[in-house]
Structures are given as C-alpha cells and as structure tokens.
Write an enzyme that holds these catalytic residues in place. Structure first.
Site, short mmCIF file in Angstrom:
data_model
loop_
_atom_site.label_atom_id
_atom_site.label_comp_id
_atom_site.label_asym_id
_atom_site.label_seq_id
_atom_site.Cartn_x
_atom_site.Cartn_y
_atom_site.Cartn_z
NE ARG A 76 11.18 -5.08 27.16
CZ ARG A 76 9.99 -4.98 27.79
NH1 ARG A 76 9.02 -5.83 27.49
NH2 ARG A 76 9.79 -4.03 28.67
CG HIS A 80 13.08 -7.53 31.35
ND1 HIS A 80 12.12 -6.67 31.84
CD2 HIS A 80 13.70 -6.86 30.35
CE1 HIS A 80 12.17 -5.53 31.16
NE2 HIS A 80 13.11 -5.63 30.25
CG ASN A 108 9.40 -7.88 34.28
OD1 ASN A 108 10.21 -7.44 33.47
ND2 ASN A 108 9.76 -8.41 35.44
#
Length: 248
Positions: A76, A80, A108
């Site tokens: 992930r 991102h 985030n």
C-alpha cells in the site's frame, strides 16, 4: 490496518496466490518501465551495491515473520508513493516547519512499514553509502512482500531517483474509497491505466483488511446498487475488535 491473527496468514497467502500476474501489472505500469524511462536497469546496482537485493529480502522477511500484516502495508505504501508524482519515495519525507508532507495527509496517516524501509536503508548505507535510492528500496520491499505473501516472483528495473517534493495537497489525487466505478475508471485513466488494470490494482487490497468506516454506510443504509448476497457475505465476515474491519 489491524493485526491479523496467525491463523489468517495462510488464508492471506492463498488469496495472493490467486493473483499471480496482478502485481507485475502494477509495478510495470507505475514504475515507468512500461513507458521506456531512461536510466532504469535490472542490473543497476550490480557493480555499485551487489548485495542490495539480499539485504532487502532478508530485512523484509524478518519483519513479516514478526508481523504478517506489514506485507499489505508495504504494498500500500508503494502504491501511495507511485500514484502521486511517480515512484520517487516522496511519501517517506517528513514534514517541515514550512511544509506539510504527503505522509501527514489524512489519506496516508494509516500507512505502515516505515521502520522496515529505515532498517533496509541503514544496512545498505553501511555496505554502500549513498548508492541505493529510497525509491528503489520501497519498490523492492513491495516486491518481496508480495512474494512472501504467496504472490509471484517478479524482477523490477532499478535506478529510480528520490524526489524532493512532498506536499500534502498532492494527495488529493489518491483514489478515495467513496468513488464509484465510473469515477475510479476516469481517475486511473488519467494515469494511463485501463479499466482492467485498475481492477487488478484494486484486487491487491485483498491482501490486507478494510476498515468498516470505508463502506459500512452502504450496509446500514441499504445501497440499491450493492448486490444483496455480497452485502450479506461482507456482514458475515466482519470482525469487531475495538475497531470494525473485514477480511474480504
């Protein structure tokens, strides 16, 4: 993400085995290799830091033995990072007095695995100071996480450079969990993804868990666009231990 019981590790690996080509699609696209970016090479560190891959592999494996859920965290984090300004490790930069960085964006704040990247960087700096970029470390760590979780073995070109720009406002371009299919296809299309590639990337989320806050409104306020049988499956698989989550 919440801690996944050890009994779920095998199930997590089985899920990943069903996506044998999925992460290859992700890395080829978001790394820029697909578009023929100059400077990337499979053997980029062959002479300057020949042990880079074993260091990354061993450090990631040790960390995932202690906390298997960090496999999803590393994948992930890589996504991102790449979706904003490319795979330049800008998501790792800290905020300063005059600038709020990407990592402090609400989108985030739940990212995990920073300590693994730090450990890899420290070891590599001891072996070959100033050679391996954080962008390459993050990309390689994600590939090792995929393999550890039961996914495919795939090599990636190295040679990414670390970015110096990291601004919270850029994270507005990250896909929101509230977007519908049409909106997601349009957003990913701006980055050169086809609908099929977008679905493959979305499937990567089966490696981890989802917070109920991302979708529970569709269950409590009956969403006519949601298949009723699928909704029942979600409810039956939901776990509430302090904070609600689901593993499907």
């Amino acid at each position: 993400m919440q801690f996944m019981p050890s009994s779920s590790v095998n199930a997590m690996k089985m899920v990943m085995a069903n996506f044998l080509g999925l992460f290859l699609v992700m890395e080829v696209i978001v790394s820029g290799f697909r578009f023929g970016v100059d400077g990337l090479s499979m053997q980029y560190y062959l002479m300057s830091c020949p042990f880079v891959e074993p260091v990354v592999k061993n450090t990631v494996n040790r960390a995932l033995q202690d906390d298997p859920t960090l496999a999803a965290g590393l994948v992930r984090m890589h996504f991102h990072d790449c979706f904003i300004e490319g795979c330049d490790a800008s998501v790792l930069l800290d905020s300063t007095k005059d600038n709020t960085a990407e990592k402090d964006s609400p989108a985030n704040l739940s990212l995990r695995g920073y300590e693994i990247i730090d450990d890899i960087k420290e070891e590599l700096e001891n072996q070959c100071p100033g050679v391996v970029s954080c962008a390459d470390i993050l990309a390689m760590a994600a590939t090792e996480a995929v393999f550890w979780a039961g996914g495919p073995v795939y090599d990636i070109p190295k040679g990414r450079k670390d970015g110096r720009r990291s601004k919270i406002q850029d994270t507005i371009n990250l896909p929101s969990p509230t977007l519908n299919a049409t909106e997601l296809i349009k957003l990913f299309g701006r980055h050169g993804f086809t609908a099929q590639e977008m679905v493959a990337l979305s499937g990567a989320h089966t490696l981890g868990v989802a917070r109920c806050s991302s979708f529970k409104n569709r269950l409590s306020n009956v969403d006519p666009t949601l298949d009723s049988n699928f909704a029942k499956d979600i409810v039956s698989n939901m776990q509430c231990r302090g904070q609600c989550r689901t593993t499907i």
